[in-house]
Design a protein around this motif. Structure first.
Motif, PDB file in Angstrom:
ATOM      1  N   ARG A  51       4.661   3.093  14.495  1.00 55.61           N
ATOM      2  CA  ARG A  51       4.000   1.925  13.906  1.00 55.61           C
ATOM      3  C   ARG A  51       3.749   2.171  12.423  1.00 55.61           C
ATOM      4  N   VAL A  52       4.124   1.180  11.581  1.00 55.08           N
ATOM      5  CA  VAL A  52       3.899   1.300  10.142  1.00 55.08           C
ATOM      6  C   VAL A  52       2.946   0.239   9.611  1.00 55.08           C
ATOM      7  N   GLY A  53       2.599  -0.752  10.453  1.00 57.35           N
ATOM      8  CA  GLY A  53       1.679  -1.796  10.008  1.00 57.35           C
ATOM      9  C   GLY A  53       1.624  -2.942  10.999  1.00 57.35           C
ATOM     10  N   GLN A  54       1.044  -4.053  10.547  1.00 55.83           N
ATOM     11  CA  GLN A  54       0.955  -5.264  11.359  1.00 55.83           C
ATOM     12  C   GLN A  54       1.230  -6.484  10.489  1.00 55.83           C
ATOM     13  N   ILE A  55       1.660  -7.543  11.142  1.00 50.50           N
ATOM     14  CA  ILE A  55       1.891  -8.820  10.470  1.00 50.50           C
ATOM     15  C   ILE A  55       1.528  -9.927  11.441  1.00 50.50           C
ATOM     16  N   GLY A  73      -0.154 -13.009   7.239  1.00 50.90           N
ATOM     17  CA  GLY A  73      -0.983 -11.876   6.829  1.00 50.90           C
ATOM     18  C   GLY A  73      -0.258 -10.597   7.211  1.00 50.90           C
ATOM     19  N   TYR A  74      -0.258  -9.619   6.329  1.00 44.71           N
ATOM     20  CA  TYR A  74       0.425  -8.365   6.629  1.00 44.71           C
ATOM     21  C   TYR A  74      -0.345  -7.206   6.028  1.00 44.71           C
ATOM     22  N   GLY A  75      -0.139  -6.063   6.625  1.00 41.11           N
ATOM     23  CA  GLY A  75      -0.726  -4.835   6.118  1.00 41.11           C
ATOM     24  C   GLY A  75       0.151  -3.668   6.524  1.00 41.11           C
TER      25      GLY A  75
END
Length: 155
Positions: A51-55, A73-75
């Protein structure tokens, strides 16, 4: 635009790109999501599952969302920043947006978030304006005071 969730793409299959994939984490109902609208929340992962982030894709055209919160929205997790993973994730999310009959999306970011500004630029999103966040809003309570608005045309 309605707030209905489309299932014309498979919720059970990852959306796979060159480097990354989007894996549905969950569907947020109006009680969990920003500005009280349903949203798809995806984990951004490498092909090996790291896992490298969420969107997320927020499924509404409500004014507070398109003006301040954004429909996307992303991080990216700190260890993985600087590789344009948010850009690839947004491009993968485009499939979900089109399946939900969106042909443009609003992306907002804080004026000091240079990485997000660069993501919008790389996507070809058009800068529209800088707005003050309304006092008392959910974003104001989070500490946001201004937002930059970008329009991303998907067609």
């Amino acid at each position: 635009m309605t707030n209905a969730i489309s299932t014309t793409f498979s919720l059970n299959e990852p959306i796979v790109g060159e480097t990354l994939a989007l894996v549905l984490n969950r569907v947020l109902d109006e009680h969990e999501a920003l500005e009280g609208v349903p949203a798809y929340l995806f984990d951004i992962v490498f092909h090996d599952g790291t896992r490298v982030g969420q969107i997320d894709l927020r499924l509404s055209d409500a004014e507070p969302l398109v003006l301040y919160g954004g429909q996307v929205g992303y991080g990216i997790d700190k260890a993985y920043r600087g590789h344009s993973y948010a850009v690839e994730a947004c491009r993968l999310l485009k499939t979900v947006a089109l399946a939900n009959h969106y042909h443009q999306l609003w992306i907002t970011c804080n004026p000091d978030n240079h990485a997000s500004i660069r993501t919008c630029e790389k996507l070809g999103a058009v800068y529209v304006e800088r707005l003050a966040v309304p006092r008392g809003s959910e974003l104001w309570r989070r500490g946001d005071r201004e937002k930059l608005r970008y329009l991303w045309l998907l067609d």
